[in-house]
Structure formats: structure tokens, C-alpha cells
Design a protein around this motif. Structure first.
Motif, PDB file in Angstrom:
ATOM      1  N   GLY A  52      16.087  -9.069   0.660  1.00  0.00           N
ATOM      2  CA  GLY A  52      14.853  -8.355   0.387  1.00  0.00           C
ATOM      3  C   GLY A  52      13.597  -9.200   0.245  1.00  0.00           C
ATOM      4  O   GLY A  52      12.517  -8.660   0.040  1.00  0.00           O
ATOM      5  N   GLY A  78      11.922   1.730   7.187  1.00  0.00           N
ATOM      6  CA  GLY A  78      11.322   2.171   5.945  1.00  0.00           C
ATOM      7  C   GLY A  78       9.849   2.461   6.117  1.00  0.00           C
ATOM      8  O   GLY A  78       9.236   2.106   7.126  1.00  0.00           O
ATOM      9  N   GLU A  80       7.168   1.274   4.685  1.00  0.00           N
ATOM     10  CA  GLU A  80       6.265   0.122   4.769  1.00  0.00           C
ATOM     11  C   GLU A  80       6.297  -0.483   6.163  1.00  0.00           C
ATOM     12  O   GLU A  80       5.247  -0.780   6.745  1.00  0.00           O
ATOM     13  CB  GLU A  80       6.632  -0.943   3.728  1.00  0.00           C
ATOM     14  N   THR A 108       5.186  -6.557   5.681  1.00  0.00           N
ATOM     15  CA  THR A 108       6.092  -5.519   5.175  1.00  0.00           C
ATOM     16  C   THR A 108       6.626  -5.900   3.798  1.00  0.00           C
ATOM     17  O   THR A 108       6.674  -5.055   2.895  1.00  0.00           O
ATOM     18  CB  THR A 108       7.242  -5.282   6.174  1.00  0.00           C
ATOM     19  N   ARG A 112       6.109  -3.761   0.378  1.00  0.00           N
ATOM     20  CA  ARG A 112       7.272  -3.289  -0.388  1.00  0.00           C
ATOM     21  C   ARG A 112       7.113  -3.634  -1.862  1.00  0.00           C
ATOM     22  O   ARG A 112       7.631  -2.934  -2.724  1.00  0.00           O
ATOM     23  CB  ARG A 112       8.560  -3.896   0.167  1.00  0.00           C
ATOM     24  N   ARG A 115       1.862  -1.879  -3.023  1.00  0.00           N
ATOM     25  CA  ARG A 115       1.330  -0.904  -2.058  1.00  0.00           C
ATOM     26  C   ARG A 115      -0.185  -0.816  -2.056  1.00  0.00           C
ATOM     27  O   ARG A 115      -0.752  -0.085  -1.252  1.00  0.00           O
ATOM     28  CB  ARG A 115       1.929   0.472  -2.326  1.00  0.00           C
TER      29      ARG A 115
END
Length: 152
Positions: A52, A78, A80, A108, A112, A115
Motif C-alpha cells: 500500500g 479504486g 483514487e 494515487t 489514498r 484526498r
């Protein structure tokens, strides 16, 4: 030998443990979206997600992430990732395109985690990504546009 999950698929890589993840992805798995740029983790073209978080695959030994989860540009998913990819297209960010997979991965990852990034947040998150075509203004604009899309 290392066991990883790459783009949702469990794989066993029969390579020496000190093999850079970049070469395992490109040469062993034929995932060529991740690019070789500098080989010393300074340009960001080889950025992938490991567990991640963005990671420079050119200096990440496969053995150091045994059992880890790797996400490459080929499988970015996803909200994003979709927002970033759409913003990149709408603003015509890429010129030559060489750095773009790393740029998209880093953008991205930023969205994540945050935002609603400020210019400073974007500059910090993208600092390790070099664009020889100098599309930095468009990259920042695209990240802001992607963030606005995510905010609704």
C-alpha cells in the motif's frame, strides 16, 4: 525464491533474493508498465506500491518483500486511481510518457492518504518523481482535479 502477491495474483519468483523488484516484474512477469529510469531510486519511474505504500522497485530486493503485496500500474484500481488516470488524460499531462507510470502511482498513493492535498503536500509526495519533459505544473493541476473529483 520469494512469494509475493502481485496485482492480486500469488506468485513465486525463482530469482536470487537480491534481484531488484523492477527486474522481477519486467523480466520474470512481463509487467513492463513499470519503467527503469535511473537505477538508484532518484527518478521515480519505477514506482510501485508495496503493501500500500509507494516504493522504488529498482532498489527494492525481492527478498525484502517476501510475502508482501505489490501493485503495479497495470492493476491500479479504486476511486483514487480512476480519478488520477482521468485527470491525467483530461489535462494531457504526459509528453514522452516515460515517467508517467511512476507519477501516476505516486499521485494515487498521495490521494489514498490525503484526498485534499495542498500544493505543498503534492510537492512533497511527488518530489522523488522526475519528469524530463517538465510537466510539473500539469501534474500538480491533475492531482488537484483528481482530488476535486474525489470530493464530489
Amino acid at each position: 525464491m520469494a512469494k509475493l502477491t502481485v496485482n492480486g495474483e500469488e506468485v513465486t519468483l525463482d530469482v536470487p533474493e537480491d534481484t531488484p523488484l523492477l527486474w522481477a516484474l519486467r523480466d520474470e512477469m512481463r509487467l513492463t508498465g513499470t519503467k527503469f529510469g535511473c537505477g538508484i531510486a532518484h527518478c521515480g519511474a519505477c514506482t510501485v506500491m508495496v503493501d500500500g505504500m509507494p516504493r522504488r522497485s529498482c532498489v527494492t530486493p525481492v527478498g525484502s518483500i517476501d510475502g508482501g503485496f505489490v501493485e503495479t500500474i497495470e492493476a491500479m484500481e479504486g476511486p483514487e486511481a480512476e480519478a488520477v488516470q482521468n485527470a491525467w488524460t483530461n489535462i494531457d499531462v504526459p509528453q514522452c510518457g516515460w515517467c508517467q507510470s511512476g507519477q501516476v502511482m505516486s499521485a494515487t498513493a498521495l490521494l489514498r492518504m490525503n484526498r485534499a492535498p495542498t500544493d505543498e503536500d503534492i510537492d512533497n509526495a511527488m518530489a522523488g518523481n522526475i519528469c524530463r519533459c517538465a510537466t510539473y505544473v500539469r501534474i500538480r493541476r491533475a492531482i488537484h482535479d483528481a482530488a476535486e473529483t474525489l470530493e464530489g
